[in-house]
Design an enzyme around this catalytic site. Structure first.
Site, PDB file in Angstrom:
ATOM      1  N   GLU A 103      92.806 -56.238 -74.759  1.00  0.00           N
ATOM      2  CA  GLU A 103      92.263 -57.241 -75.760  1.00  0.00           C
ATOM      3  C   GLU A 103      91.536 -58.207 -75.083  1.00  0.00           C
ATOM      4  O   GLU A 103      91.832 -58.457 -73.891  1.00  0.00           O
ATOM      5  CB  GLU A 103      93.498 -57.825 -76.484  1.00  0.00           C
ATOM      6  N   ASP A 104      90.550 -58.986 -75.652  1.00  0.00           N
ATOM      7  CA  ASP A 104      89.940 -60.062 -74.940  1.00  0.00           C
ATOM      8  C   ASP A 104      90.566 -61.207 -74.716  1.00  0.00           C
ATOM      9  O   ASP A 104      90.684 -62.073 -73.647  1.00  0.00           O
ATOM     10  CB  ASP A 104      88.370 -60.256 -75.726  1.00  0.00           C
ATOM     11  N   ASP A 107      95.640 -65.356 -79.392  1.00  0.00           N
ATOM     12  CA  ASP A 107      95.321 -66.542 -79.880  1.00  0.00           C
ATOM     13  C   ASP A 107      96.734 -66.846 -80.790  1.00  0.00           C
ATOM     14  O   ASP A 107      97.517 -67.086 -80.224  1.00  0.00           O
ATOM     15  CB  ASP A 107      94.104 -66.876 -80.582  1.00  0.00           C
ATOM     16  N   THR A 108      96.712 -66.620 -82.172  1.00  0.00           N
ATOM     17  CA  THR A 108      97.821 -66.873 -82.822  1.00  0.00           C
ATOM     18  C   THR A 108      98.804 -65.595 -82.755  1.00  0.00           C
ATOM     19  O   THR A 108      99.838 -65.933 -82.881  1.00  0.00           O
ATOM     20  CB  THR A 108      97.479 -66.602 -84.276  1.00  0.00           C
ATOM     21  N   LEU A 112      97.601 -58.597 -82.587  1.00  0.00           N
ATOM     22  CA  LEU A 112      98.039 -57.546 -81.680  1.00  0.00           C
ATOM     23  C   LEU A 112      99.579 -57.197 -82.462  1.00  0.00           C
ATOM     24  O   LEU A 112     100.058 -56.233 -82.137  1.00  0.00           O
ATOM     25  CB  LEU A 112      98.491 -58.378 -80.340  1.00  0.00           C
ATOM     26  N   LYS A 135      95.882 -67.633 -75.173  1.00  0.00           N
ATOM     27  CA  LYS A 135      96.203 -68.995 -75.492  1.00  0.00           C
ATOM     28  C   LYS A 135      97.583 -69.286 -76.104  1.00  0.00           C
ATOM     29  O   LYS A 135      97.974 -69.277 -76.996  1.00  0.00           O
ATOM     30  CB  LYS A 135      95.430 -69.545 -76.543  1.00  0.00           C
ATOM     31  N   ASP A 163      82.634 -63.519 -79.076  1.00  0.00           N
ATOM     32  CA  ASP A 163      81.776 -64.169 -79.746  1.00  0.00           C
ATOM     33  C   ASP A 163      82.197 -65.433 -80.770  1.00  0.00           C
ATOM     34  O   ASP A 163      83.222 -65.706 -80.670  1.00  0.00           O
ATOM     35  CB  ASP A 163      81.398 -63.082 -80.955  1.00  0.00           C
ATOM     36  N   ARG A 169      78.042 -62.731 -77.137  1.00  0.00           N
ATOM     37  CA  ARG A 169      79.089 -61.557 -76.492  1.00  0.00           C
ATOM     38  C   ARG A 169      78.505 -61.059 -75.307  1.00  0.00           C
ATOM     39  O   ARG A 169      79.176 -60.642 -74.292  1.00  0.00           O
ATOM     40  CB  ARG A 169      79.181 -60.347 -77.273  1.00  0.00           C
TER      41      ARG A 169
HETATM   42  P1  IMP Z   1      94.899 -63.767 -83.045  1.00  0.00           P
HETATM   43  O1  IMP Z   1      95.191 -62.711 -84.007  1.00  0.00           O
HETATM   44  O2  IMP Z   1      94.736 -65.126 -83.475  1.00  0.00           O
HETATM   45  O3  IMP Z   1      95.864 -63.581 -81.796  1.00  0.00           O
HETATM   46  O4  IMP Z   1      93.442 -63.549 -82.655  1.00  0.00           O
HETATM   47  C1  IMP Z   1      92.725 -62.664 -81.601  1.00  0.00           C
HETATM   48  C2  IMP Z   1      91.407 -62.248 -81.987  1.00  0.00           C
HETATM   49  O5  IMP Z   1      90.685 -63.438 -82.401  1.00  0.00           O
HETATM   50  C3  IMP Z   1      90.744 -61.975 -80.672  1.00  0.00           C
HETATM   51  O6  IMP Z   1      90.631 -60.645 -80.475  1.00  0.00           O
HETATM   52  C4  IMP Z   1      89.283 -62.488 -80.778  1.00  0.00           C
HETATM   53  O7  IMP Z   1      88.473 -61.610 -81.444  1.00  0.00           O
HETATM   54  C5  IMP Z   1      89.473 -63.806 -81.855  1.00  0.00           C
HETATM   55  N1  IMP Z   1      89.454 -64.878 -80.930  1.00  0.00           N
HETATM   56  C6  IMP Z   1      90.377 -66.078 -80.994  1.00  0.00           C
HETATM   57  N2  IMP Z   1      90.341 -66.792 -80.034  1.00  0.00           N
HETATM   58  C7  IMP Z   1      88.828 -66.785 -79.822  1.00  0.00           C
HETATM   59  C8  IMP Z   1      88.088 -67.665 -78.964  1.00  0.00           C
HETATM   60  O8  IMP Z   1      88.489 -68.565 -78.406  1.00  0.00           O
HETATM   61  N3  IMP Z   1      86.917 -67.118 -78.997  1.00  0.00           N
HETATM   62  C9  IMP Z   1      86.377 -65.910 -79.546  1.00  0.00           C
HETATM   63  N4  IMP Z   1      87.092 -65.131 -80.131  1.00  0.00           N
HETATM   64  C10 IMP Z   1      88.366 -65.651 -80.423  1.00  0.00           C
HETATM   65 MG    MG Z   2      89.189 -59.396 -80.815  1.00  0.00          MG
END
Ligand code: IMP
Ligand code: MG
Length: 179
Positions: A103-104, A107-108, A112, A135, A163, A169
């Site tokens: 994964e890149d 965040d929340t 995943l 994060k 992005d 990207r």
């Molecule tokens: P989550 O479901 O909130 O953990 O989000 C994960 C996905 O949100 C990542 O795979 C990214 O595609 C996108 N994302 C979260 N934070 C960022 C950021 O700071 N920049 C760009 N994409 C982000």
């Molecule tokens: Mg992503």
């Protein structure tokens, strides 16, 4: 012309810093998967650059992995919907295989968590997560990340596959965009 984005306010990691860290991660992952049937699963689209580099570092250290992708979308601009949608499923059967999600950024954690629930039902030999960025202070759902490139603050970053509304990207560096 699209909507104007907020400005880029600095570089968080240069191409060179990323390269060195990805090399280290490749060594560690290859050590853990010697003689194992490894499938590296990139989460589209953000992981495409990281997966390309990381899989080759793993290869150089002796592990010839299989590559596949899953598509998942959860963001509108810089806000998580908290309800990720699978836009593309795996194209190979991963039962009995050692799956490493690539994964890149986490965040929340919702994206995943969803991927994990889906793959849990497919009798994989093992399941682990590797993320270039994380994060921790933004986490709302717990996810167990086995390999983290860099933990970062709650910033909005782009580049190296990441992005902002599909922009940025291809930037080789990871930069911070004002939110
Ligand atoms: P989550 O479901 O909130 O953990 O989000 C994960 C996905 O949100 C990542 O795979 C990214 O595609 C996108 N994302 C979260 N934070 C960022 C950021 O700071 N920049 C760009 N994409 C982000
Ligand atoms: Mg992503």
């Amino acid at each position: 012309m699209g909507k104007e984005l907020p400005p880029i306010i600095g570089t968080l990691f240069t191409e060179e810093q990323i390269r060195l860290r990805v090399q280290e991660m490749g060594v560690e992952i290859a050590q853990d998967y010697q003689d194992k049937d490894l499938v590296m699963v990139g989460i589209l689209k953000g992981s495409f650059v990281f997966l390309a580099d990381l899989s080759r570092e793993v290869y150089k250290n002796g592990v010839n992995s299989t590559i596949d992708f899953m598509g998942i979308e959860s963001y509108k601009g810089t806000e998580s919907s908290r309800q990720p949608i699978i836009t593309k499923d795996l194209s190979i059967d991963v039962s009995g295989k050692h799956v490493l999600i690539v994964e890149d950024i986490v965040d929340t954690g919702f994206s995943l968590d969803k991927v994990k629930r889906i793959l849990e039902g497919r009798s994989v030999a093992s399941f682990k997560i590797c993320s270039l960025l994380s994060k921790p202070s933004a986490r709302e759902v717990e996810v167990d990340i086995s390999y983290t490139g860099f933990p970062i603050e709650k910033l909005w970053v782009e580049g190296y596959g990441l992005d902002t509304d599909q922009i940025g990207r291809a930037n080789p560096d990871i930069v911070i965009r004002k939110t």
